[in-house]
Write an enzyme that holds these catalytic residues in place. Structure first.
Site, PDB file in Angstrom:
ATOM      1  N   GLY A 225       0.854  -1.281   0.285  1.00 24.54           N
ATOM      2  CA  GLY A 225       0.409   0.057  -0.104  1.00 24.54           C
ATOM      3  C   GLY A 225       0.190   0.874  -0.064  1.00 24.54           C
ATOM      4  O   GLY A 225       2.041   1.426   0.060  1.00 24.54           O
TER       5      GLY A 225
ATOM      6  N   GLY B 164      -3.484  -3.039  -2.554  1.00 24.07           N
ATOM      7  CA  GLY B 164      -2.037  -2.354  -2.396  1.00 24.07           C
ATOM      8  C   GLY B 164      -1.697  -2.844  -4.135  1.00 24.07           C
ATOM      9  O   GLY B 164      -2.607  -3.843  -4.724  1.00 24.07           O
TER      10      GLY B 164
ATOM     11  N   ASN C 206      -4.353 -12.070  15.527  1.00 22.89           N
ATOM     12  CA  ASN C 206      -3.339 -12.896  14.495  1.00 22.89           C
ATOM     13  C   ASN C 206      -1.845 -12.568  15.183  1.00 22.89           C
ATOM     14  O   ASN C 206      -1.060 -12.934  15.431  1.00 22.89           O
ATOM     15  CB  ASN C 206      -4.165 -13.153  13.164  1.00 22.89           C
TER      16      ASN C 206
ATOM     17  N   LYS D  14       3.787 -12.040  20.269  1.00 23.17           N
ATOM     18  CA  LYS D  14       3.866 -13.060  21.444  1.00 23.17           C
ATOM     19  C   LYS D  14       4.994 -14.165  21.417  1.00 23.17           C
ATOM     20  O   LYS D  14       5.738 -14.176  22.189  1.00 23.17           O
ATOM     21  CB  LYS D  14       2.648 -13.453  21.609  1.00 23.17           C
TER      22      LYS D  14
ATOM     23  N   TYR E  59     -14.962   1.421   9.544  1.00 25.56           N
ATOM     24  CA  TYR E  59     -13.809   1.687   9.557  1.00 25.56           C
ATOM     25  C   TYR E  59     -12.940   2.252  11.564  1.00 25.56           C
ATOM     26  O   TYR E  59     -12.009   1.944  12.248  1.00 25.56           O
ATOM     27  CB  TYR E  59     -13.361   2.392   8.895  1.00 25.56           C
TER      28      TYR E  59
ATOM     29  N   ARG F  88     -10.033   9.317  -1.569  1.00 23.75           N
ATOM     30  CA  ARG F  88      -8.986  10.939  -0.522  1.00 23.75           C
ATOM     31  C   ARG F  88      -8.834  12.226  -1.870  1.00 23.75           C
ATOM     32  O   ARG F  88      -8.856  11.814  -2.687  1.00 23.75           O
ATOM     33  CB  ARG F  88      -7.881  10.269   0.136  1.00 23.75           C
TER      34      ARG F  88
END
Length: 331
Positions: free
Chosen positions: A14, A40, A103, A109, A149, A190
């Site tokens: 992206g 992307g 995920n 972790k 969003y 945008r």
């Protein structure tokens, strides 16, 4: 012997993700780029494919994510980011914010990696506080069209802080305000690519509402610098990274007309539901904690961005978005 740090960047093909890939390659990292290419474009990172310290995974982070070997850092930037995209793929937008973040936190972790998640100024909604500080909780319509969003990003912050507090995971949260520069998609809806695209096509510039709403635009190099500093800092609470110099959309449209040397009119259409009237970051924390503030003026940044759009092939200028999103909303 020097051991190269390894970083996973999601949403890497992206606009912002690709610039982050460039920055971490420049800093000597081994970069693993991941993107499912819904929004992307591989052209944004194809110049990196020949490098030994770069690899690309075509993968959807809402599915289980595995990266072999050690991992030092994760930047989670996978998400539709323009209203056109997240209104077309609302379910995938929610899934990448919820399942995708879960995920990647799990991966962080397991690998004992530090993770930075890309939040947004949209978590403030249509703000009742101006400028917006990190302590402001926002004014968001959870069930409006933009809620898919806004709430995805708000959940990202919540689950990230839960992993931080419960598992002791090293986490960072950046709240990104309007960012612009080369590699933005010309037809993504945008304001900057929309205005420049209209000017280059000889069309009138479309302003929604009366144009009195404000935005604050940060050039991509400045945004990337702020994100880089935040990742390597010791601060684990959200930080606004954006340019505090605001401008009305009406005045910005007139700036574009001057920049492009065109003589189009500015026309007005009804304001979309829940479109925020004001958007301006308070960057006190970024200044004090990161020693960061934007350096690139809007005049300089817009000139570079305009030159980029002008250099695109003519068919890009007239191309409509044509991706079929139906499969991503099916479940």
């Amino acid at each position: 012997m020097y051991e190269m740090k390894k970083i996973l960047i999601t949403g890497a093909a992206g606009f912002l993700g690709s610039h982050l890939c460039d920055r971490f390659i420049k800093e000597g990292y081994y970069v693993i780029a991941m993107d499912n290419l819904i929004t992307g474009d591989l052209r944004n990172i194809e110049h990196l494919f020949k490098l030994e310290n770069f690899e690309f995974y075509h993968h959807d982070v809402t599915k289980f994510v595995n990266v072999p070997g050690k991992l030092d850092y994760i930047l989670h930037f996978a998400s539709p980011a323009s209203p056109i995209d997240y209104l077309k793929i609302p379910i995938q937008t929610l899934k990448v914010g919820a399942l995708g973040t879960h995920n990647l936190l799990g991966l962080a972790k397991v690998k004992n990696a530090r993770i930075l998640i890309a939040s947004t100024s949209e978590i403030y909604g249509d703000p009742l506080v101006h400028p917006q500080t990190e302590e402001y909780y926002g004014n968001v319509n959870t069930i409006g069209p933009r809620g898919v969003y806004d709430e995805a990003k708000r959940f990202m912050e919540s689950i990230t802080m839960a992993y931080n507090r419960f598992h002791g995971l090293e986490t960072r949260i950046v709240r990104i305000f309007n960012t612009y520069g080369p590699r933005m998609r010309l037809n993504d809806g945008r304001v900057i690519p929309a205005f420049i695209g209209q000017a280059l096509r000889g069309e009138d510039l479309t302003v929604f509402g009366d144009g009195s709403q404000t935005r604050s635009f940060c050039y991509v190099d400045d945004e990337v610098e702020g994100i880089y500093r935040l990742l390597l800092s010791d601060y684990d609470m959200p930080v606004n990274i954006g340019n505090p110099h605001e401008i009305t959309i009406k005045d910005f449209a007139e700036e574009i007309v001057k920049l492009t040397g065109t003589d189009q009119k500015v026309i007005y259409k009804p304001l979309p539901q829940d479109d925020p009237m004001q958007r301006q970051p308070d960057i006190t924390k970024a200044k004090e904690i990161l020693g960061w503030e934007p350096k690139v003026s809007r005049a300089e940044g817009m000139k570079k961005t305009y030159e980029y759009f002008k250099s695109l092939p003519e068919d890009e200028l007239y191309k409509k978005e044509h991706k079929d999103f139906k499969d991503y909303n099916r479940i």
